[in-house]
Design a protein around this motif. Structure first.
Motif, PDB file in Angstrom:
ATOM      1  N   ALA A  93       0.836  -1.199   0.000  1.00 36.25           N
ATOM      2  CA  ALA A  93       0.000   0.000   0.000  1.00 36.25           C
ATOM      3  C   ALA A  93       0.870   1.247   0.000  1.00 36.25           C
ATOM      4  O   ALA A  93       0.601   2.205  -0.712  1.00 36.25           O
ATOM      5  CB  ALA A  93      -0.940  -0.006   1.202  1.00 36.25           C
ATOM      6  N   ILE A  94       1.953   1.241   0.771  1.00 35.13           N
ATOM      7  CA  ILE A  94       2.858   2.386   0.807  1.00 35.13           C
ATOM      8  C   ILE A  94       3.528   2.561  -0.549  1.00 35.13           C
ATOM      9  O   ILE A  94       3.651   3.672  -1.053  1.00 35.13           O
ATOM     10  CB  ILE A  94       3.907   2.215   1.927  1.00 35.13           C
ATOM     11  CG1 ILE A  94       3.226   2.331   3.281  1.00 35.13           C
ATOM     12  CG2 ILE A  94       5.023   3.233   1.794  1.00 35.13           C
ATOM     13  CD1 ILE A  94       4.097   1.951   4.446  1.00 35.13           C
ATOM     14  N   GLY A 150       1.051   7.718  -4.237  1.00 37.05           N
ATOM     15  CA  GLY A 150       1.716   8.688  -5.092  1.00 37.05           C
ATOM     16  C   GLY A 150       1.717   8.342  -6.567  1.00 37.05           C
ATOM     17  O   GLY A 150       1.958   9.198  -7.399  1.00 37.05           O
ATOM     18  N   TRP A 151       1.461   7.091  -6.928  1.00 32.20           N
ATOM     19  CA  TRP A 151       1.407   6.681  -8.333  1.00 32.20           C
ATOM     20  C   TRP A 151      -0.002   6.923  -8.861  1.00 32.20           C
ATOM     21  O   TRP A 151      -0.982   6.531  -8.239  1.00 32.20           O
ATOM     22  CB  TRP A 151       1.779   5.215  -8.503  1.00 32.20           C
ATOM     23  CG  TRP A 151       3.236   4.960  -8.277  1.00 32.20           C
ATOM     24  CD1 TRP A 151       3.817   4.515  -7.130  1.00 32.20           C
ATOM     25  CD2 TRP A 151       4.293   5.147  -9.219  1.00 32.20           C
ATOM     26  NE1 TRP A 151       5.173   4.410  -7.296  1.00 32.20           N
ATOM     27  CE2 TRP A 151       5.494   4.786  -8.577  1.00 32.20           C
ATOM     28  CE3 TRP A 151       4.344   5.574 -10.546  1.00 32.20           C
ATOM     29  CZ2 TRP A 151       6.735   4.851  -9.213  1.00 32.20           C
ATOM     30  CZ3 TRP A 151       5.571   5.639 -11.182  1.00 32.20           C
ATOM     31  CH2 TRP A 151       6.757   5.275 -10.514  1.00 32.20           C
ATOM     32  N   PRO A 191       9.030  10.306 -12.042  1.00 34.84           N
ATOM     33  CA  PRO A 191       9.205   8.870 -12.300  1.00 34.84           C
ATOM     34  C   PRO A 191       7.957   8.349 -13.011  1.00 34.84           C
ATOM     35  O   PRO A 191       6.838   8.793 -12.744  1.00 34.84           O
ATOM     36  CB  PRO A 191       9.328   8.259 -10.901  1.00 34.84           C
ATOM     37  CG  PRO A 191       9.732   9.398 -10.012  1.00 34.84           C
ATOM     38  CD  PRO A 191       9.088  10.622 -10.608  1.00 34.84           C
ATOM     39  N   VAL A 192       8.158   7.413 -13.916  1.00 35.28           N
ATOM     40  CA  VAL A 192       7.052   6.840 -14.671  1.00 35.28           C
ATOM     41  C   VAL A 192       7.296   5.339 -14.791  1.00 35.28           C
ATOM     42  O   VAL A 192       8.437   4.882 -14.825  1.00 35.28           O
ATOM     43  CB  VAL A 192       6.912   7.512 -16.063  1.00 35.28           C
ATOM     44  CG1 VAL A 192       8.148   7.312 -16.892  1.00 35.28           C
ATOM     45  CG2 VAL A 192       5.684   7.051 -16.799  1.00 35.28           C
ATOM     46  N   ARG A 193       6.203   4.584 -14.818  1.00 37.24           N
ATOM     47  CA  ARG A 193       6.331   3.134 -14.983  1.00 37.24           C
ATOM     48  C   ARG A 193       5.139   2.612 -15.768  1.00 37.24           C
ATOM     49  O   ARG A 193       4.059   3.205 -15.763  1.00 37.24           O
ATOM     50  CB  ARG A 193       6.424   2.435 -13.626  1.00 37.24           C
ATOM     51  CG  ARG A 193       5.143   2.492 -12.807  1.00 37.24           C
ATOM     52  CD  ARG A 193       5.318   1.856 -11.455  1.00 37.24           C
ATOM     53  NE  ARG A 193       4.059   1.867 -10.706  1.00 37.24           N
ATOM     54  CZ  ARG A 193       3.959   1.553  -9.437  1.00 37.24           C
ATOM     55  NH1 ARG A 193       5.037   1.202  -8.752  1.00 37.24           N
ATOM     56  NH2 ARG A 193       2.791   1.577  -8.827  1.00 37.24           N
ATOM     57  N   VAL A 194       5.390   1.505 -16.439  1.00 36.65           N
ATOM     58  CA  VAL A 194       4.314   0.789 -17.122  1.00 36.65           C
ATOM     59  C   VAL A 194       3.944  -0.376 -16.223  1.00 36.65           C
ATOM     60  O   VAL A 194       4.786  -1.183 -15.848  1.00 36.65           O
ATOM     61  CB  VAL A 194       4.754   0.300 -18.516  1.00 36.65           C
ATOM     62  CG1 VAL A 194       3.642  -0.482 -19.183  1.00 36.65           C
ATOM     63  CG2 VAL A 194       5.171   1.484 -19.379  1.00 36.65           C
ATOM     64  N   VAL A 200       2.378   7.630 -13.346  1.00 35.83           N
ATOM     65  CA  VAL A 200       3.343   8.681 -13.038  1.00 35.83           C
ATOM     66  C   VAL A 200       3.337   8.886 -11.530  1.00 35.83           C
ATOM     67  O   VAL A 200       2.280   8.884 -10.898  1.00 35.83           O
ATOM     68  CB  VAL A 200       2.960  10.001 -13.765  1.00 35.83           C
ATOM     69  CG1 VAL A 200       3.906  11.115 -13.378  1.00 35.83           C
ATOM     70  CG2 VAL A 200       2.971   9.794 -15.266  1.00 35.83           C
ATOM     71  N   TYR A 201       4.538   9.059 -10.976  1.00 37.05           N
ATOM     72  CA  TYR A 201       4.665   9.301  -9.541  1.00 37.05           C
ATOM     73  C   TYR A 201       4.733  10.799  -9.290  1.00 37.05           C
ATOM     74  O   TYR A 201       5.750  11.441  -9.579  1.00 37.05           O
ATOM     75  CB  TYR A 201       5.904   8.608  -8.973  1.00 37.05           C
ATOM     76  CG  TYR A 201       6.015   8.738  -7.477  1.00 37.05           C
ATOM     77  CD1 TYR A 201       5.279   7.903  -6.644  1.00 37.05           C
ATOM     78  CD2 TYR A 201       6.830   9.697  -6.901  1.00 37.05           C
ATOM     79  CE1 TYR A 201       5.367   8.009  -5.270  1.00 37.05           C
ATOM     80  CE2 TYR A 201       6.928   9.816  -5.523  1.00 37.05           C
ATOM     81  CZ  TYR A 201       6.189   8.971  -4.712  1.00 37.05           C
ATOM     82  OH  TYR A 201       6.267   9.096  -3.349  1.00 37.05           O
ATOM     83  N   LEU A 202       3.655  11.369  -8.791  1.00 39.02           N
ATOM     84  CA  LEU A 202       3.623  12.796  -8.493  1.00 39.02           C
ATOM     85  C   LEU A 202       3.986  13.094  -7.049  1.00 39.02           C
ATOM     86  O   LEU A 202       4.036  14.240  -6.641  1.00 39.02           O
ATOM     87  CB  LEU A 202       2.230  13.369  -8.795  1.00 39.02           C
ATOM     88  CG  LEU A 202       1.789  13.295 -10.267  1.00 39.02           C
ATOM     89  CD1 LEU A 202       0.388  13.869 -10.415  1.00 39.02           C
ATOM     90  CD2 LEU A 202       2.762  14.015 -11.162  1.00 39.02           C
ATOM     91  N   GLY A 203       4.232  12.070  -6.294  1.00 35.58           N
ATOM     92  CA  GLY A 203       4.576  12.232  -4.878  1.00 35.58           C
ATOM     93  C   GLY A 203       3.404  11.846  -3.999  1.00 35.58           C
ATOM     94  O   GLY A 203       2.320  11.548  -4.473  1.00 35.58           O
ATOM     95  N   GLY A 204       3.634  11.868  -2.758  1.00 38.46           N
ATOM     96  CA  GLY A 204       2.540  11.521  -1.853  1.00 38.46           C
ATOM     97  C   GLY A 204       2.970  10.567  -0.885  1.00 38.46           C
ATOM     98  O   GLY A 204       2.944  10.203   0.102  1.00 38.46           O
TER      99      GLY A 204
END
Length: 117
Positions: A5-6, A10-11, A103-106, A113-117
């Motif tokens: 969960a952690i 952010g993703w 950061p981005v991932r498929v 996209v990781y915008l934070g959080g």
């Protein structure tokens, strides 16, 4: 279970994997931010950078031309042709101009996209 969960915090889903265009950019609206996504099939790389061109102020980076310059993967801004490194958003010609990068991932059939959080 809590660790997973952690890791997910952010993703945010930006688009479907099928929305990506090889060696080109697409723009996604992600939590109120225009994000330009560039998919390079050689090495299966995806980059997420700010769509707003800092020189012109126009939201056009996603329409830029992707290439390689001095060993760096870059996008050329469509209006004034300055080159931004996809890895870190720095401008090769004007170091004071920087695009925000994320950061981005498929993940399966989606691009996140990781915008934070």
């Amino acid at each position: 279970m809590q660790a997973m969960a952690i890791e997910q915090q952010g993703w945010t889903v930006a688009c479907a994997r099928s929305d990506l265009v090889a060696n080109s950019g697409v723009v996604a609206w992600v939590e109120g931010v225009q994000v330009a996504l560039f998919y390079l099939p050689d090495g299966e790389q995806v980059f997420a950078v700010e769509n707003r061109d800092p020189l012109s102020g126009a939201n056009v980076i996603g329409r830029g031309i992707v290439g390689s310059l001095a060993g760096d993967l870059v996008v050329a801004a469509p209006l004034y042709k300055q080159h931004f490194r996809l890895q870190d958003g720095t401008c090769l010609e004007y170091p004071e101009q920087v695009l925000k990068v994320w950061p981005v991932r498929v993940s399966g059939d989606v691009v996140e996209v990781y915008l934070g959080g």
